[in-house]
Structure formats: structure tokens, C-alpha cells
Design an enzyme around this catalytic site. Sequence first.
Site, PDB file in Angstrom:
ATOM      1  N   LYS A 177      23.379  76.253  26.706  1.00 10.40           N
ATOM      2  CA  LYS A 177      23.405  77.237  27.800  1.00 10.40           C
ATOM      3  C   LYS A 177      22.778  78.533  27.307  1.00 10.40           C
ATOM      4  O   LYS A 177      22.682  78.802  26.105  1.00 10.40           O
ATOM      5  CB  LYS A 177      24.840  77.496  28.283  1.00 10.40           C
ATOM      6  CG  LYS A 177      25.782  78.087  27.232  1.00 10.40           C
ATOM      7  CD  LYS A 177      25.735  79.595  27.073  1.00 10.40           C
ATOM      8  CE  LYS A 177      26.747  80.094  26.051  1.00 10.40           C
ATOM      9  NZ  LYS A 177      26.516  81.525  25.678  1.00 10.40           N
ATOM     10  N   ASP A 226      33.985  79.277  26.616  1.00 10.88           N
ATOM     11  CA  ASP A 226      32.807  78.699  27.255  1.00 10.88           C
ATOM     12  C   ASP A 226      32.988  77.227  27.627  1.00 10.88           C
ATOM     13  O   ASP A 226      32.142  76.664  28.327  1.00 10.88           O
ATOM     14  CB  ASP A 226      31.583  78.823  26.340  1.00 10.88           C
ATOM     15  CG  ASP A 226      31.095  80.253  26.203  1.00 10.88           C
ATOM     16  OD1 ASP A 226      31.581  81.119  26.958  1.00 10.88           O
ATOM     17  OD2 ASP A 226      30.238  80.498  25.332  1.00 10.88           O
ATOM     18  N   GLY A 280      26.186  77.912  22.846  1.00 10.13           N
ATOM     19  CA  GLY A 280      27.341  77.145  23.299  1.00 10.13           C
ATOM     20  C   GLY A 280      27.452  75.745  22.744  1.00 10.13           C
ATOM     21  O   GLY A 280      28.111  74.896  23.345  1.00 10.13           O
ATOM     22  N   GLY A 281      26.848  75.481  21.595  1.00  8.84           N
ATOM     23  CA  GLY A 281      26.826  74.119  21.066  1.00  8.84           C
ATOM     24  C   GLY A 281      28.197  73.496  20.871  1.00  8.84           C
ATOM     25  O   GLY A 281      28.463  72.379  21.328  1.00  8.84           O
ATOM     26  N   GLY A 282      29.093  74.195  20.190  1.00  5.06           N
ATOM     27  CA  GLY A 282      30.429  73.665  19.943  1.00  5.06           C
ATOM     28  C   GLY A 282      31.202  73.468  21.232  1.00  5.06           C
ATOM     29  O   GLY A 282      31.859  72.435  21.433  1.00  5.06           O
ATOM     30  N   SER A 283      31.131  74.446  22.120  1.00 10.58           N
ATOM     31  CA  SER A 283      31.830  74.345  23.402  1.00 10.58           C
ATOM     32  C   SER A 283      31.296  73.179  24.232  1.00 10.58           C
ATOM     33  O   SER A 283      32.059  72.457  24.876  1.00 10.58           O
ATOM     34  CB  SER A 283      31.675  75.651  24.193  1.00 10.58           C
ATOM     35  OG  SER A 283      32.295  76.729  23.527  1.00 10.58           O
ATOM     36  N   SER A 284      29.987  72.985  24.207  1.00  5.57           N
ATOM     37  CA  SER A 284      29.385  71.888  24.950  1.00  5.57           C
ATOM     38  C   SER A 284      29.804  70.541  24.367  1.00  5.57           C
ATOM     39  O   SER A 284      30.091  69.591  25.113  1.00  5.57           O
ATOM     40  CB  SER A 284      27.865  72.022  24.942  1.00  5.57           C
ATOM     41  OG  SER A 284      27.266  71.061  25.787  1.00  5.57           O
TER      42      SER A 284
END
Length: 285
Positions: free
Chosen positions: A12, A136, A100-104
Site C-alpha cells: 500500500k 494497518d 505495509g508489508g508485515g500488515s499485509s
Amino acid sequence: MGNLTVWPAPAKINLFLRINGRRADGYHELSTLFAILDRGDTMTLEPRNDGIVRVFPDMGFPTESNIIFKAIKLLAEITGKNIGADVHVDKRIPMGGGLGGGSSNAATVMVALNHLMNLGLSEDELARAGRRLGADVPVFVRGRSAYAEGVGEKLTPVAIPEKWYLVVTPENTHVSTREIFMHPDLPRNTPKMPLEDLMKNPRANDCEGLVKKIYPEVATALSWLLKYAPSGMTGTGASCFGEFPDEDAAVRACNSLPDNISGFVARACNVSPLHELLGKLKAAK
């Protein structure tokens, strides 16, 4: 369980980020517009019913501290079921970039296992659970471009132009979100205003000045990008994005990237690749 499937975990960008104040509990009141991209990580999942969670490849830190592990254990907690999984992550989203890699990753594993294991959790239930993992996570669970208020928990779906972006990240630069939000020099007094007024100042980011001061590599990357397109910084950085009229223009700029800056071209999408896939799988049942 022999149910091996591949799922997208999209990146994102924050098209703008304004900080409206700091609450008594230390959290910040925000106004931001999330655009989900059609590029990101890819996750291969194999559900397990023995409660074991394995994440590959080795990320260099204990599996128990990985947000993917925490997301699966949270699913087990709220359903009362012995949920586990083997998860292989093809990591393409830069860490510490504000993409937002971890959240995704957490959202994808929750949405995917909910579908694959017939857990029966609604989108609202998954989003509420995801909020416990990170601010996120709900936007990825819901999978739509959205205007966020409060501490990021008040989401309003917004249809945005599905434009092309070049997203760039200075090499070996990882910005600590906690460091930025705890810093005394962070602006915290942008007045709240309606979305239509916020849209008149696109790409405004109240974190940008401080981040560029602490991390000059971000300032360099943004200066380079601004030569090609209207640009801004996403989240608390380190990644920046330039908005292009078409894919070819974005690719041409990407082909000119300096050696110390990495990048990828992506399109904003009002419905995320995760939910596009979920819709197809539900329709095929």
C-alpha cells in the site's frame, strides 16, 4: 491437509498523511488515504489442524515474533480451534519502507485461512482481530482503497483514480515508525478537515520533513523521483512514490534508477488482488 494455495499480499501507499493530534494514551490522531497496489509479496499456504505454525524462509528472528505467526495464533484464539499452517513468503515488499508489508502478510494469512478452513468469520470480525496486530492490518483485511481517521481504525471506502506509480526505496534504509512518532519534532497539529479539502493538497505527509532530516537517503530518493513526476513519501518512509500518467512512463523512470535506490512499478486498485482472488474462489465453490 494437502491444501496448498498461493495468495497475494499487496503493498500500500499513503497518498497523504496528516497528524491531527496526540491522545492521552500516546497514540496519534491521523487522517490518511490508503491506496492498495497490484504488487506485493506472494504467500503459499498449507493449513494444518495440529496447531503448528512454520514460516519460510527463515527471517532471521524467532518465528514467534513474526506477525504471520501472531496472526495465525490469533485466529486460533478467537475461534477456539487448533489452527496452524506452513507459510512460504516470497518477500518483495521492502521492510521498513512504509509499504505495509508485515500488515499485509498478517491480513492475507487471516483472510486465506478463514476461507480455506471454513472458519466462518465475517470481514468485520477479521478486521477487528487484525487491529490487535497493527493499525494497518484492517485496511488489508477489507481490501479496498480507504480514507482512515482516528488512529487508523475508522475506515471509509473511497474510489480513487487507479493511477500508475513508481515506488522507490533507498537501499539499506529502514525507518522506525516508533522513532518517528515518538520524536519531539514531529508536527502534530494539522487541523482536521473534510476529505475533499485534504485532496486539494495531495501527497502531503506530516512525517516527511522529519524523516528526510534523520534519514538523508530518503531526501535523496525523493529529490530524484521529483525530477520525473509529482511525488511524495508513504507512511513514515523510507519508500517514496511518483504518480505517472501511464505504465510506460513509470517504467521508463524505473529503468533510470540510481544504483543505490530500488524500485517497482505498480497500479493503485480500488479492490485489492487478495479480494479479487477471494471473490473468484468463492464464486467457484
